[in-house]
Write a protein that holds these residues in place. Structure first.
Motif, short mmCIF file in Angstrom:
data_model
loop_
_atom_site.label_atom_id
_atom_site.label_comp_id
_atom_site.label_asym_id
_atom_site.label_seq_id
_atom_site.Cartn_x
_atom_site.Cartn_y
_atom_site.Cartn_z
N CYS A 190 0.88 -1.20 -0.04
CA CYS A 190 -0.09 -0.03 -0.06
C CYS A 190 0.83 1.24 -0.03
N LYS A 210 3.91 1.48 -0.99
CA LYS A 210 4.73 1.63 -2.32
C LYS A 210 3.71 2.02 -3.64
N LYS A 211 2.54 2.32 -3.27
CA LYS A 211 1.53 3.09 -4.34
C LYS A 211 1.68 4.47 -4.20
N HIS A 212 2.56 4.91 -3.32
CA HIS A 212 2.45 6.50 -3.27
C HIS A 212 3.21 7.35 -4.42
N ALA A 222 3.34 6.28 -7.36
CA ALA A 222 2.49 6.45 -8.64
C ALA A 222 1.09 7.41 -8.29
N ILE A 223 0.75 7.13 -7.26
CA ILE A 223 -0.31 8.21 -7.19
C ILE A 223 0.18 9.72 -7.28
N TYR A 282 11.16 0.77 -7.08
CA TYR A 282 9.85 1.08 -7.49
C TYR A 282 9.41 2.50 -7.78
N PRO A 283 8.32 2.77 -8.40
CA PRO A 283 7.37 1.64 -9.25
C PRO A 283 7.71 1.07 -10.51
#
Length: 345
Positions: A224, A226-228, A230-231, A261-262
């Protein structure tokens, strides 16, 4: 303010006549006998409002002189030039205009025509400069407003994590200092400062309970987090006026060895500004109090940056960060509520 005109001609009769005509209507007039004399005059004097210059002169013709003017780095480069010429050759005019001449005045000139043409040229240039000044002032005002909005947004992002208040501002400061030492000009330094402020904007989309969890994250919670990037990249990608803003948010967790990442970018595939922010972000993470530990000792932080050269970090930016650490003898460059945050450069 009295307008100043420089007249350059190898014919003393032309110089005297131009001086008489223009001083009679209130201009300050400087007369020079050659292009070389003008280049000497430039060294110790400020630029005039306008230059009137003959084309056909010995040693250096007017075309050669205007080329040299364009190489100057002060106000002389932008000083308007009107050529004085007895030549009615269309090719001569075309060449002069292509080199940046404002206009041509035929010799022998009529006094009233010379005055009107010079007055109009000076008025036009002063109006243009006034407009440019107003535009620059308005642009600066808008930039300051935008920066204020960005700073407020960065504060809102940091407020999600009670343990890292001021993180975005410190990362922005460290990034700007790295960029400065690397050779970025002031405009690029300000851009990377802005990128640093917004690098964590994607955390808006991460639940507070995950960000503030005191213990180790589960695999699902880490996924969760690790999504920041891309967001953040998606949010800032909508700002078409500054597309580079998205780069810092999207790629600051990429690693130089390609294991980040990402997207798993490596080396110079990662935008340069994101590589700078990556070092600054990691440094602040180690020198900040976190839910699971306090700020690390300076020598430990230095060792981790050294160890990450070529793997986590671009070596050249890691070296700059190491130099900043070595310059910080009192370890002020860290999250410290007693000294109100990052050291000011």
């Amino acid at each position: 303010m009295i307008p100043e005109v420089i007249v350059i001609d190898d014919d003393p009769i032309i110089l005297k006549r131009a001086w008489n005509i223009l001083t009679d209507v209130g201009f300050k007039v400087i007369v020079l006998k050659s292009g070389k004399a003008l280049l000497e005059h430039i060294k110790d004097n400020s630029a005039p409002d306008i230059i009137l210059m003959d084309i056909s002169m010995p040693e250096m013709d007017g075309f050669e002189v205007i080329k040299e003017l364009k190489k100057c780095e002060n106000g002389w480069r932008d000083t308007p030039v009107i050529f004085l010429t007895a030549n009615e050759d269309e090719e001569v005019e075309t060449k002069g205009l292509s080199l940046g001449a404002m206009d041509f005045i035929r010799k022998p000139f009529i006094a009233s025509v010379l005055v009107i043409r010079v007055q109009h040229a000076v008025e036009l240039i002063r109006l243009q400069r006034n407009l440019e000044g107003l535009v620059d002032a308005k642009t600066k005002e808008n930039e300051n407003l935008f920066l204020h909005v960005v700073e407020c947004l960065a504060d809102a992002i940091d407020a999600k994590d009670k343990y890292t208040n001021g993180h975005s501002g410190r990362v922005a400061e460290y990034s700007r200092e790295i960029a400065k030492r690397y050779g970025y000009d002031e405009k690029r330094q300000e851009k990377i400062f802005m990128m640093g402020l917004l690098h964590d904007v994607g955390k808006i989309g991460v639940p507070d309970e995950v960000i503030n969890k005191p213990g180790k994250l589960t695999d699902e919670e880490f996924a969760c987090i690790k999504k920041h990037p891309a967001i953040g990249g998606k949010i800032l990608g909508n700002i078409k006026e500054m597309p580079e803003l998205a780069a810092g948010a999207k790629w600051h967790h990429e690693r130089f060895d390609g294991r980040g990442y990402p997207q798993g970018l490596a080396g110079e595939e990662i935008p340069e500004e994101a590589r700078i922010i990556a070092v600054a972000d990691a440094y602040d993470a180690m020198t900040s109090n976190r839910s699971y530990r306090g700020a690390l000792a300076q020598e430990i932080v230095r060792g981790e940056i050294e160890k990450g050269k070529g793997s986590q970090f671009d070596p050249k930016f890691a070296d700059i960060m190491l130099a900043m650490i070595d310059d910080d003898k009192e370890y002020l460059m860290r999250d410290d509520h007693d000294n109100h945050g990052a050291k000011n450069y």
